[in-house]
Design an enzyme around this catalytic site. Structure first.
Site, PDB file in Angstrom:
ATOM      1  N   CYS A  82      29.721  34.105  31.920  1.00 37.91           N
ATOM      2  CA  CYS A  82      30.868  33.281  31.538  1.00 37.91           C
ATOM      3  C   CYS A  82      30.592  31.797  31.843  1.00 37.91           C
ATOM      4  O   CYS A  82      29.682  31.217  31.265  1.00 37.91           O
ATOM      5  CB  CYS A  82      32.141  33.798  32.190  1.00 37.91           C
ATOM      6  SG  CYS A  82      33.646  33.142  31.422  1.00 37.91           S
ATOM      7  N   HIS A 197      32.172  39.059  29.584  1.00 37.98           N
ATOM      8  CA  HIS A 197      32.119  39.636  30.924  1.00 37.98           C
ATOM      9  C   HIS A 197      31.606  41.074  30.844  1.00 37.98           C
ATOM     10  O   HIS A 197      32.383  41.983  30.531  1.00 37.98           O
ATOM     11  CB  HIS A 197      33.516  39.630  31.563  1.00 37.98           C
ATOM     12  CG  HIS A 197      34.001  38.282  31.944  1.00 37.98           C
ATOM     13  ND1 HIS A 197      33.752  37.725  33.182  1.00 37.98           N
ATOM     14  CD2 HIS A 197      34.728  37.371  31.251  1.00 37.98           C
ATOM     15  CE1 HIS A 197      34.312  36.518  33.235  1.00 37.98           C
ATOM     16  NE2 HIS A 197      34.903  36.283  32.083  1.00 37.98           N
ATOM     17  N   GLU A 199      30.986  42.992  33.260  1.00 36.85           N
ATOM     18  CA  GLU A 199      31.658  43.763  34.314  1.00 36.85           C
ATOM     19  C   GLU A 199      33.062  44.197  33.906  1.00 36.85           C
ATOM     20  O   GLU A 199      33.674  45.032  34.579  1.00 36.85           O
ATOM     21  CB  GLU A 199      31.709  42.953  35.609  1.00 36.85           C
ATOM     22  CG  GLU A 199      32.771  41.873  35.686  1.00 36.85           C
ATOM     23  CD  GLU A 199      32.412  40.574  34.961  1.00 36.85           C
ATOM     24  OE1 GLU A 199      33.187  39.607  35.058  1.00 36.85           O
ATOM     25  OE2 GLU A 199      31.355  40.527  34.290  1.00 36.85           O
TER      26      GLU A 199
END
Length: 215
Positions: A82, A197, A199
């Site tokens: 990011c 992202h 994650e």
């Protein structure tokens, strides 16, 4: 043996999701506030959320900027996420002009507020978008995207600004928002970075993390 990663904690953003995702994928995770730990890292993660200026200022004030620059030249795997991707570029125009680390030539600019048809679209760009190959094409083999050559994986974005690489060869993947191409990932040698992202991208994101750990 578990892959060892070091996550740079320079005081910006919640690292918990990143830590959990890498641990879930079997990594031996070390979070550090000490730039000296970067030099001995086997794999380095540079996360980031929020505004570019706040992030790059904290990175510099806490001594991580020079450490990241030296690490980028080491040949060891590095992953920006990011704003951690955006800071690798020359500059950002978010809330004024701010210089970045200059590892990738190019600028961070506002995501257009209209579609290609001229209709208004929501900013920030929040939600799931599919990754596509850049216009010049790109071989995803040997990268964190290597499991997705034959499809268009959907990943999670939260951003109002995006990088525009000067060298098209640095683009690893794009996404389409309002019919416009937005740079979603870059790669050069040992360095990879994503605007999205991983994650927060479910099993697809975890697969990408596992791919990075195997590099």
């Amino acid at each position: 043996m578990a892959a060892k990663i070091t996550i740079a904690d320079y005081g910006v953003g919640n690292l918990l999701n990143v830590v959990r995702a890498f641990e879930h994928c079997g990594a031996d995770v070390r979070v550090t506030e000490d730039p000296a730990d970067v030099a001995v890292a086997e794999r380095l993660i540079v996360p980031g959320v929020g505004a570019f200026a706040d992030s790059i200022n904290e990175l510099r004030q806490r001594g991580f900027a020079d450490a990241v620059l030296r690490y980028a030249e080491s040949g060891k795997p590095m992953f920006g996420i990011c704003v951690g991707m955006q800071m690798l570029f020359d500059a950002s125009e978010e809330f004024g002009e701010h210089s970045g680390l200059g590892i990738f030539p190019g600028r961070v600019v506002a995501v257009p507020s209209t579609t290609v048809e001229g209709l208004p679209q929501r900013i920030p760009h929040i939600g799931w978008s599919h990754l596509v190959s850049p216009e010049h094409g790109h071989d995803w083999q040997g990268t964190l995207l290597q499991s997705f050559e034959s499809n268009r994986p959907a990943v999670y974005f939260v951003h109002s600004f995006a990088a525009q690489p000067l060298n098209e060869s640095d683009r690893l993947a794009d996404c389409l928002y309002g019919g416009r191409r937005i740079c979603a990932a870059v790669r050069r040698n040992n360095i990879v970075a994503t605007q999205f992202h991983p994650e927060r991208s479910g099993e697809i994101g975890l697969t990408m993390i596992r791919n990075f750990l195997s590099l």
